[in-house]
Design a protein around this motif. Sequence first.
Motif, PDB file in Angstrom:
ATOM      1  N   SER A 131       0.814  -1.218   0.000  1.00  0.00           N
ATOM      2  CA  SER A 131       0.000   0.000   0.000  1.00  0.00           C
ATOM      3  C   SER A 131       0.849   1.270   0.000  1.00  0.00           C
ATOM      4  CB  SER A 131      -0.929   0.000   1.215  1.00  0.00           C
ATOM      5  OG  SER A 131      -0.176  -0.006   2.419  1.00  0.00           O
ATOM      6  N   TRP A 150      -2.269   1.045   7.161  1.00  0.00           N
ATOM      7  CA  TRP A 150      -3.079  -0.088   6.700  1.00  0.00           C
ATOM      8  C   TRP A 150      -2.448  -1.374   7.236  1.00  0.00           C
ATOM      9  CZ3 TRP A 150      -7.778   0.275   4.583  1.00  0.00           C
ATOM     10  CH2 TRP A 150      -8.154   1.505   4.039  1.00  0.00           C
ATOM     11  N   ASP A 151      -2.823  -1.724   8.447  1.00  0.00           N
ATOM     12  CA  ASP A 151      -2.195  -2.839   9.164  1.00  0.00           C
ATOM     13  C   ASP A 151      -3.074  -4.083   9.073  1.00  0.00           C
ATOM     14  OD1 ASP A 151      -0.262  -4.030  10.934  1.00  0.00           O
ATOM     15  OD2 ASP A 151      -1.760  -3.837  12.528  1.00  0.00           O
ATOM     16  N   ARG A 152      -2.430  -5.221   8.784  1.00  0.00           N
ATOM     17  CA  ARG A 152      -3.140  -6.498   8.717  1.00  0.00           C
ATOM     18  C   ARG A 152      -2.955  -7.337   9.968  1.00  0.00           C
ATOM     19  NH1 ARG A 152      -2.046  -8.756   2.543  1.00  0.00           N
ATOM     20  NH2 ARG A 152      -2.919  -6.953   1.434  1.00  0.00           N
ATOM     21  N   THR A 162      -8.635   3.485  10.070  1.00  0.00           N
ATOM     22  CA  THR A 162      -8.268   2.073  10.041  1.00  0.00           C
ATOM     23  C   THR A 162      -8.087   1.551  11.471  1.00  0.00           C
ATOM     24  OG1 THR A 162      -5.898   2.572   9.910  1.00  0.00           O
ATOM     25  CG2 THR A 162      -7.108   2.390   7.828  1.00  0.00           C
ATOM     26  N   ARG A 163      -8.252   0.249  11.637  1.00  0.00           N
ATOM     27  CA  ARG A 163      -8.141  -0.343  12.976  1.00  0.00           C
ATOM     28  C   ARG A 163      -6.748  -0.117  13.555  1.00  0.00           C
ATOM     29  NH1 ARG A 163      -9.523  -6.401  13.190  1.00  0.00           N
ATOM     30  NH2 ARG A 163      -7.895  -6.407  11.571  1.00  0.00           N
TER      31      ARG A 163
END
Length: 377
Positions: free
Chosen positions: A213, A305-307, A343-344
């Motif tokens: 990203s 944008w962390d998964r 985002t979380r």
Amino acid sequence: MSNFQRQLLVFGRLLRSLGLDTHAGRMLDATEALTHVDIRRRNDVYHTLRALLVHRHEDLATFDRVFDSFWKAGQEPVSEPERGSSTEDAEAGDSKAAGAERMVRIDAPPPERDGSRTGAQRTWSDSETLSGKDFSTFTPDEIALGRAALDRLVWQPGLRRTRRWTRGMGPRVDLREALARSLRTGGDPVTLPRLRRRTKPRPLVLLCDVSGSMERYSRMLVHFVHAISRRHPRVEAFLFSTRLTRITRQLRSERLDDALTAVARAVPDWSGGTRIGSALRDLHRLWSRRVLRGGSIVLIVSDGWDRGDPAELRDQMARLNRSCHRVVWLNPLIGTPDYAPLTRGLEAALPFVDDFLPARTLGNLADLAIHLNALDH
């Protein structure tokens, strides 16, 4: 008299019309001082003029506004304001700052006979033109110009006071030195030498996201990491995607291309996923005793944008906040249309971030340098 000197005199008159004490003697000092710096570097000219022409704290904001407006590129040059115009406007109720913004519309000098401009003005013009352009839209030529602009930034993120004492005008009396000196005066202490706390520059720790990203921004941001590593004496640099990789040694190369090649070989997960919490856990487990000491300032460059697990990111950010002097999160999405940090990952991390700043243009990075340089000890 050169065109640059004429512009400098007009600049001094504008400052004087706004209440700054820029008399002829100080302008002569400024002209002389500029012969000892590289006038192609905007920062060098700015700090030289500010040191010599500003003598009251309340005048700093006025000087900054006038300097930024006066030395803008891409506008038509104008002469100095006519006598009475700005003063009468101010007396009529207009603020001095507003009057300055109306007056200071001056550009680089007209083209010389061979069609070229002076080196100083050309460099400033190129930097100003790109200062507000998004990194993701840079062409290869603009990337090269951006690299040159990043190399000119000055990074001095404050000093920290150590436990050691050194000679200087401080609060403690140096009894040993006082007794030694008293031997020269028959045992009577005539002077009381003093001690002050020794200071050291704060270390910088850079964590740059190179996940998929961030691909549009990664190349320019790695240039930024290389530039700051060369200009600051104590820098530790890491890249992360799904794992953390230390690149401090690879960035020691003076040539950027060699450094980029070494970094590309060292990072196995370029343009992969994003697991910020896991990367911070590795930082604490493997490197914290080495890099997170001495009141360090940590710069995290990521879009958030962390998964990974938000709970892990929250815990690791809390630990990071306790381990360093300041946490600065740089996000290249700040300033883009309709962006919000929802985002979380960011919701978990932001409570432990001291500064949440944009990093998508050269102007953003220049503002970051100013912000860091102004931090308290």
